[in-house]
Design a protein around this motif. Sequence first.
Motif, short mmCIF file in Angstrom:
data_model
loop_
_atom_site.label_atom_id
_atom_site.label_comp_id
_atom_site.label_asym_id
_atom_site.label_seq_id
_atom_site.Cartn_x
_atom_site.Cartn_y
_atom_site.Cartn_z
N MET A 1 0.84 -1.19 0.00
CA MET A 1 0.00 0.00 0.00
C MET A 1 0.88 1.25 0.00
O MET A 1 2.04 1.19 0.37
N ASN A 2 0.28 2.33 -0.40
CA ASN A 2 1.03 3.58 -0.53
C ASN A 2 1.39 4.13 0.84
O ASN A 2 0.52 4.44 1.64
N ALA A 3 2.66 4.27 1.10
CA ALA A 3 3.11 4.74 2.41
C ALA A 3 2.79 6.20 2.64
O ALA A 3 2.87 6.69 3.77
N ASN A 4 2.42 6.91 1.57
CA ASN A 4 2.12 8.33 1.72
C ASN A 4 0.68 8.61 2.11
O ASN A 4 0.28 9.75 2.30
N ASP A 5 -0.12 7.56 2.17
CA ASP A 5 -1.50 7.77 2.59
C ASP A 5 -1.54 8.28 4.02
O ASP A 5 -0.70 7.95 4.85
N ASN A 6 -2.57 9.07 4.32
CA ASN A 6 -2.69 9.68 5.64
C ASN A 6 -3.42 8.79 6.64
O ASN A 6 -3.56 9.15 7.80
N GLY A 7 -3.92 7.65 6.19
CA GLY A 7 -4.64 6.78 7.09
C GLY A 7 -3.71 5.87 7.88
O GLY A 7 -2.53 6.11 7.98
N LYS A 8 -4.29 4.81 8.43
CA LYS A 8 -3.52 3.87 9.24
C LYS A 8 -3.24 2.63 8.42
O LYS A 8 -4.13 2.09 7.76
N ASN A 9 -1.98 2.18 8.42
CA ASN A 9 -1.57 0.99 7.68
C ASN A 9 -1.88 1.10 6.19
O ASN A 9 -2.21 0.12 5.54
N GLY A 10 -1.77 2.31 5.66
CA GLY A 10 -1.93 2.50 4.22
C GLY A 10 -3.35 2.63 3.73
O GLY A 10 -3.57 2.74 2.52
N ILE A 11 -4.34 2.59 4.62
CA ILE A 11 -5.72 2.79 4.19
C ILE A 11 -5.99 4.30 4.14
O ILE A 11 -5.85 4.98 5.15
N PRO A 12 -6.35 4.83 2.97
CA PRO A 12 -6.49 6.28 2.82
C PRO A 12 -7.62 6.87 3.66
O PRO A 12 -8.52 6.16 4.13
N VAL A 13 -7.56 8.18 3.83
CA VAL A 13 -8.59 8.95 4.54
C VAL A 13 -9.18 9.97 3.57
O VAL A 13 -8.44 10.67 2.87
N VAL A 14 -10.50 10.05 3.52
CA VAL A 14 -11.19 11.05 2.70
C VAL A 14 -12.12 11.85 3.60
O VAL A 14 -12.88 11.29 4.38
N ASP A 15 -12.03 13.17 3.48
CA ASP A 15 -12.85 14.10 4.25
C ASP A 15 -14.02 14.55 3.38
O ASP A 15 -13.83 15.24 2.38
N MET A 16 -15.24 14.13 3.76
CA MET A 16 -16.44 14.50 2.99
C MET A 16 -17.02 15.83 3.46
O MET A 16 -18.09 16.24 3.01
N GLY A 17 -16.31 16.53 4.33
CA GLY A 17 -16.87 17.73 4.95
C GLY A 17 -17.29 18.82 3.99
O GLY A 17 -18.28 19.52 4.24
#
Length: 351
Positions: A1-17
């Motif tokens: 997984m992409n190490a640059n993702d902001n989530g945990k263990n490479g799972i990305p985070v998306v802000d729907m705000g």
Amino acid sequence: MNANDNGKNGIPVVDMGTWLHGSPDDKKRIASDLTDACRRVGFVYVINHGVPDELLEAAFGWSKKLFDLPEEKKMLAPHPPGPSVHRGYSWPGLEKVSQIIFKEGEEDKEAENRKVSDVKESYEIGSEDNELQPNVWLPEEVLPGFRAFMTQFYWKCFESAKELLRALAMGVGLDDDDFLLQFHSGVNNQLRLLHYPPVDAEELSNNAIARMPAHTDWGTITMLFQDESGGLQVEDPSKPGQFVEATPMKNALVMNVGDLLMRWSNDYLKSTLHRVTFPPNWTERNAEGKLTTRARYSIPYFVSPNPTAVIECLPACMSETSVPKYEPVVQREYQLMRGKGQYEEKPVAAY
């Protein structure tokens, strides 16, 4: 997984705000981020998803009240036998999650698959307008207010789901953001309350028992709310057979792609294997001194197309070099095919 993702263990985070009230460029960015996460990983943490924190806290409170009831009380709303209706209370050992699709005459294989029991209990809730899967409610006097709250919560989750479907439609290149909504009235979704009671850590580690084996979800998307216990693991797309922890993130939901969305998108979006197993750092000693897991609570909301919806490759996901990989399938037929191995045709006794 992409190490640059902001989530945990490479799972990305998306802000729907800013999705609802942002600029067209904001919407395009969010849609792109969400779709990219679903394309690469199939799982994504979603923050500012629209389900209020206090409502989630109340939902988990109701779930604990439900599963704290004596067995005989919970059995006043038993899950119907067979795979066609997923409603009411499923006691430990009734459901066997599996990725295997069994055919007619393979009863011996089904029995072999069930030798390792899933130690969990659940309660399934749907729309009151779904005639194919009528709800099985506890008597009101057993848990006053439960039915009214869960009905409200069910539709509140769908409001958030609709925005995720709109963002995905934009992200895959559909001209109409509401395209997927024509197949999703909300009537065929499922709200599931899940409780994994404490189990012997050694038995779980040795695969003598299971919590929830590796599987993909059947529908369009799943929105998962989980407590802080952990134990959810997601297969690393870059390393098949290896799983990473989907560590709980406060006030976030975990969204994943289901099989039907993968079919719609011609495999552009991934329906990723996931499981619930040994929770990291969440064990304790019981009265006999044995190491056990702690209890885990989670609330998945399965977003599914209407029963008669035909799922076939989206025009935006095919080209001269990318022809449709799947034959069209009707949602109800696919659901029954996938459900056959999870619930036996004959009733299973509670224990």
